[in-house]
Design a protein around this motif. Structure first.
Motif, short mmCIF file in Angstrom:
data_model
loop_
_atom_site.label_atom_id
_atom_site.label_comp_id
_atom_site.label_asym_id
_atom_site.label_seq_id
_atom_site.Cartn_x
_atom_site.Cartn_y
_atom_site.Cartn_z
N PHE A 125 24.28 43.67 156.87
CA PHE A 125 24.59 45.06 156.52
C PHE A 125 25.91 45.43 157.19
CE2 PHE A 125 20.01 44.66 156.23
CZ PHE A 125 19.67 45.39 155.10
N THR A 126 26.83 46.06 156.44
CA THR A 126 28.09 46.50 157.02
C THR A 126 28.25 48.00 156.89
OG1 THR A 126 29.45 46.29 155.01
CG2 THR A 126 29.14 44.31 156.34
N PHE A 127 28.76 48.61 157.96
CA PHE A 127 29.04 50.05 158.00
C PHE A 127 30.51 50.22 158.37
CE2 PHE A 127 24.56 49.59 158.79
CZ PHE A 127 23.96 50.69 158.19
N GLU A 128 31.29 50.74 157.44
CA GLU A 128 32.72 50.91 157.67
C GLU A 128 33.07 52.39 157.56
OE1 GLU A 128 36.97 49.06 156.10
OE2 GLU A 128 35.11 48.51 155.11
N ALA A 129 33.13 53.06 158.74
CA ALA A 129 33.41 54.50 158.78
C ALA A 129 32.46 55.27 157.88
CB ALA A 129 34.86 54.77 158.41
N VAL A 130 31.17 55.03 158.06
CA VAL A 130 30.13 55.66 157.24
C VAL A 130 29.35 56.70 158.04
CG1 VAL A 130 28.03 55.24 155.91
CG2 VAL A 130 29.84 53.52 155.93
N LEU A 131 28.98 56.33 159.27
CA LEU A 131 28.04 57.13 160.04
C LEU A 131 28.66 58.41 160.60
CD1 LEU A 131 26.18 54.29 161.99
CD2 LEU A 131 25.67 55.27 159.73
N PHE A 132 30.00 58.51 160.56
CA PHE A 132 30.66 59.74 161.01
C PHE A 132 30.07 60.97 160.33
CE2 PHE A 132 34.29 56.84 161.85
CZ PHE A 132 34.54 57.20 163.16
N TYR A 133 29.72 60.82 159.06
CA TYR A 133 29.45 61.97 158.21
C TYR A 133 27.97 62.16 157.90
CZ TYR A 133 34.36 61.09 157.98
OH TYR A 133 35.65 60.84 158.34
N LEU A 134 27.11 61.50 158.65
CA LEU A 134 25.67 61.68 158.50
C LEU A 134 25.11 62.47 159.66
CD1 LEU A 134 24.42 58.16 157.31
CD2 LEU A 134 24.83 60.19 155.92
N GLU A 135 24.09 63.26 159.38
CA GLU A 135 23.38 63.95 160.45
C GLU A 135 22.66 62.90 161.31
OE1 GLU A 135 23.55 66.90 161.29
OE2 GLU A 135 23.93 68.22 159.59
N PRO A 136 22.49 63.16 162.62
CA PRO A 136 21.83 62.19 163.49
C PRO A 136 20.46 61.74 162.99
CG PRO A 136 22.86 63.90 164.80
CD PRO A 136 22.99 64.33 163.37
N ASP A 137 19.66 62.67 162.40
CA ASP A 137 18.34 62.24 161.94
C ASP A 137 18.44 61.29 160.74
OD1 ASP A 137 19.26 64.19 160.25
OD2 ASP A 137 17.37 65.30 160.12
N ALA A 138 19.49 61.42 159.93
CA ALA A 138 19.70 60.48 158.83
C ALA A 138 20.12 59.11 159.37
CB ALA A 138 20.74 61.01 157.86
N VAL A 139 20.97 59.11 160.41
CA VAL A 139 21.38 57.84 161.04
C VAL A 139 20.17 57.15 161.65
CG1 VAL A 139 22.79 56.80 162.85
CG2 VAL A 139 23.71 58.69 161.50
N GLN A 140 19.32 57.92 162.34
CA GLN A 140 18.13 57.34 162.95
C GLN A 140 17.19 56.77 161.88
OE1 GLN A 140 17.37 56.90 166.12
NE2 GLN A 140 19.05 58.01 167.08
N GLY A 141 17.00 57.52 160.80
CA GLY A 141 16.13 57.03 159.73
C GLY A 141 16.68 55.78 159.09
#
Length: 725
Positions: free
Chosen positions: A274-290
């Protein structure tokens, strides 16, 4: 044509500036706060469609996910990003006005696509796809023939180059474990934008999946199909999943990302990346955790690699230090493979491999053996030998930085110094290599440093004996006709020391020349390049006092008392002398402490790299290293190297002679004021007062000695602004 050229100039300038202005103006894609997906439209006639699994249809009057990507990027980028994003959004809309694929995406994704094409055609990035994905009517502005006009913007594109090359490296190692005849490995590119990786790296050994906003997936499917129609040798399209990543919240009631991927064909049990390229900047913390919970569960039954060039703030990581990152993934059953950080931890380049996949270790063993070893170090610069010296102390089994590279001449007067009282002389031979000899002529014990360097040899001032590489005597004027093979010249060598020129410093081995080991030289994590300033300071005090002083964080609050503006802004003043905390740590390199002032977010790291280096660093990316060189009893030389994080601005400054001159002058003024005037004033004003009230004789002696050293020191500020290798 003129108006179009003007528009592209604006686009390229904005792209270069905003791409690297900060990590938060990175590359948002199919992920923002509260995105609402729209239905995907059908593909255009005549184009082969990529497999797509789309989200449910929603009210068309709802703001699109793409619009919210742009809004979120402005929020994270600040006021400057609002301006650049608004202008570049208009410009990119114009550039894609005649796009026959109906591409719809956030301005930043289009900016990244254009930047990749620009870098590729400049010969800096390997990407033979990006240029062909651009509209035929406007892509000529970044064609191989035109990119020279934009070369001034190359320093501003490092962020795109770095993250692309990093993820390509991890992907190459991941696919390198595949054996012919096995099921194709699986790569899931999350929030891909126009990543091009699924087109560039396709083959029989891998199946690609891309997760993005439904409206982006639709246009991208048409664009990719157009590309593969023109390149039948690359006819395999990625499977695309249209999904709002905020649906990964545990309370969303929607299928998880793994459920959606398995529905689209992802096979549990087959090694997956799985690759994440400047993706998690724009998610709410609970979405990142999920999202991470889903990947954690998947990794328990499947060998899994996760690679990020992204923010980890949603996982609770706010600092750039590896020891802060490792536990986060370890508790999820992943072992960290690689790590480095940029912009004070705003972006982490890190990869991890699952350790709980039903006892399978083949992928993990392969990745660990083919990637550089992970060094558990709080500081990006480190000395591998330090950990060994802490276990088995030795002042001989080590390298010492004795001077700056620019101080050692090829002609004229050689450079004289001492180490542990031993007189040494340095010069360059005819090949430009540094030589280090004992500053004593073997003939009549005259100081060789009083001689001259000519044509790569050091000539003694007394009788003209000449010495070259490794102290070999190559000429005796009073004995003409001698050859280098003659017994007399061979027996007349000067004593030499093992010496290495490394990272613009001259290093001398403290022990037996035959035991010198270059693998024990200090080094720096690759990818964390800096611009640095070197300052040389001499003190009339024992070296151990200087080591102790630089390890002593509490004295900054009391003695310096905010006398330097940056110290005051960080709360390093007497008002906070009882409001800071120190936490001891020990990493693979050395021992030190993490310091933090109450009500201040800044964290300071102080570490001792045995036997004589002290490092100061923190979350900003700025760091200092003190090479504390024992010249002789009560004589110490400090080589201070100040590291500035290599970003687009400093990178651009380093290429402009006028700006470099101004920067050098600024640093010269700063070092003289911060290291000399202010420090000495504070030493006179406070150190003796503090010592007089202290009942401890050792503390009194220490403080007085330090004060004398500061008061009577002579300082040599010699600036060398370089880019690390």
């Amino acid at each position: 044509m003129a108006s179009r050229s003007t528009m592209v100039v604006a686009i390229m300038a904005l792209a270069a500036f905003a791409t690297s202005a900060s990590a938060f103006t990175g590359t948002p894609s199919a992920r923002t706060l509260g995105q609402t997906p729209r239905s995907a439209t059908s593909s255009r006639q005549g184009l082969r469609r990529a497999p797509v699994v789309a989200s449910a249809v929603v009210d068309e009057s709802t703001q699109s996910g793409v619009d919210k990507v742009n809004e979120a990027s402005k929020k994270f980028g600040g006021p400057l990003s609002v301006v650049t994003d608004s202008l570049s959004g208009v410009a990119f809309a114009a550039l894609h006005a005649f796009d026959d694929c109906g591409v719809q995406d956030a301005a930043k994704n289009l900016r990244v696509l254009w930047t990749r094409a620009f870098l590729a055609n400049s010969g800096i990035l390997e990407d033979d796809v990006a240029y062909e994905l651009l509209p035929e009517s406007t892509r000529g502005f970044v064609s191989p023939a035109a990119v020279g006009a934009w070369s001034a913007f190359l320093p501003f594109c490092d962020w795109i180059k770095a993250r692309t090359e990093y993820l390509d490296m991890i992907l190459t190692n991941f696919l390198g474990n595949h054996v012919e005849g096995e099921e194709p490995y699986q790569v899931v590119v999350i929030g891909a934008g126009y990543d091009t990786r699924s087109l560039r790296r396709q083959g029989p050994n891998v199946n690609f999946y891309e997760v993005d906003l439904p409206e982006i997936v639709d246009g991208k499917g048409r664009l990719y199909s157009k590309y593969t129609n023109a390149h039948p040798e690359r006819s395999t399209l990625p499977t695309m999943i249209g999904m709002d990543l905020d649906e990964c919240r545990g309370d969303s009631g929607k299928p998880s990302i793994i459920d959606r991927l398995e529905e689209a064909g992802l096979k549990p049990g087959v090694p997956t990346m799985f690759t994440f390229e400047a993706v998690l900047f724009y998610l709410e913390p609970d979405a990142v955790q999920g999202l991470m919970n889903s990947l954690t569960e998947y990794g328990q039954k499947t060998e899994t690699v996760i690679a990020f060039t992204d923010s980890l703030k949603g996982l609770g990581v706010t600092k750039p230090f590896l020891p802060e990152v490792q536990p986060v993934f370890k508790e999820r059953g992943f072992e960290t493979l690689t790590h480095r950080a940029q912009w004070g931890g705003a972006v982490h380049f890190t990869s991890s491999v699952s350790t709980t996949a039903d006892g399978q270790t083949g992928l993990r063993d392969h990745m660990q053996s083919n990637l550089p070893p992970l060094i558990n170090s709080y500081a990006p610069q480190y000395t591998l030998n330090s950990g060994e010296l802490l276990k088995e102390p030795s002042f001989r089994n080590s390298w010492y930085a004795v001077t700056l590279s620019g101080e050692v001449p090829s002609e004229g007067t050689p450079y004289a110094t001492r180490l542990w009282g031993e007189p040494m002389v340095l010069f360059r031979d005819k090949n430009g290599e540094v030589q280090c000899l004992r500053d004593v002529c073997p003939h009549r014990a005259a100081p060789l440093s009083m001689g001259t360097v000519s044509e790569g040899s050091l000539k003694c001032m007394y009788h003209g004996w000449s010495f070259g590489k490794d102290g070999q005597c190559d000429d005796v004027p009073t004995m003409p006709g001698q050859t280098l093979d003659s017994g007399f010249l061979k027996s007349s060598c000067a004593t030499n020391y093992a010496v290495v020129e490394h990272e613009d410093l001259i290093w001398v081995w403290g022990g037996n020349v035959l035991e010198a080991d270059v693998t024990k030289l200090p080094t720096q994590r690759k990818g964390e390049e800096t611009l640095y300033v070197d300052t040389m300071l001499d003190y009339n005090v024992d070296w151990s006092y200087i080591v102790e002083n630089n390890l002593d964080s509490p004295h900054i609050y009391w003695l310096h008392d905010g006398s330097i503006p940056p110290l005051d802004s960080l709360g390093f003043n007497r008002d906070n002398v009882d409001r800071f905390t120190l936490r001891r740590f020990k990493d693979e390199i050395g021992v030190g402490h993490v310091g933090k002032t109450a009500d201040k977010s800044t964290t300071k790291i102080v570490r001792f790299d045995a036997p004589n280096i002290v490092r100061h660093c923190g979350v900003s990316g700025f760091s200092e290293e003190f090479h504390i060189v024992p010249i002789a009893p009560h004589r110490t030389r400090v080589l201070l190297r100040q590291h500035f994080p290599k970003g687009p601005i400093l990178n651009g400054v380093s290429k402009d002679p006028f700006l470099m001159f101004a920067f050098r002058k600024l640093m010269l003024w700063w070092n003289w004021n911060s290291k000399s005037t202010s420090l000495l004033t504070r030493a006179h004003g406070h150190a003796h007062a503090h010592a007089s009230t202290c009942a401890c004789p050792h503390t009194h002696a220490h403080t007085c000695a330090l004060t004398r050293a500061l008061t009577h020191s002579r300082m040599h500020i010699q600036l060398r602004l370089k880019t690390t290798a």
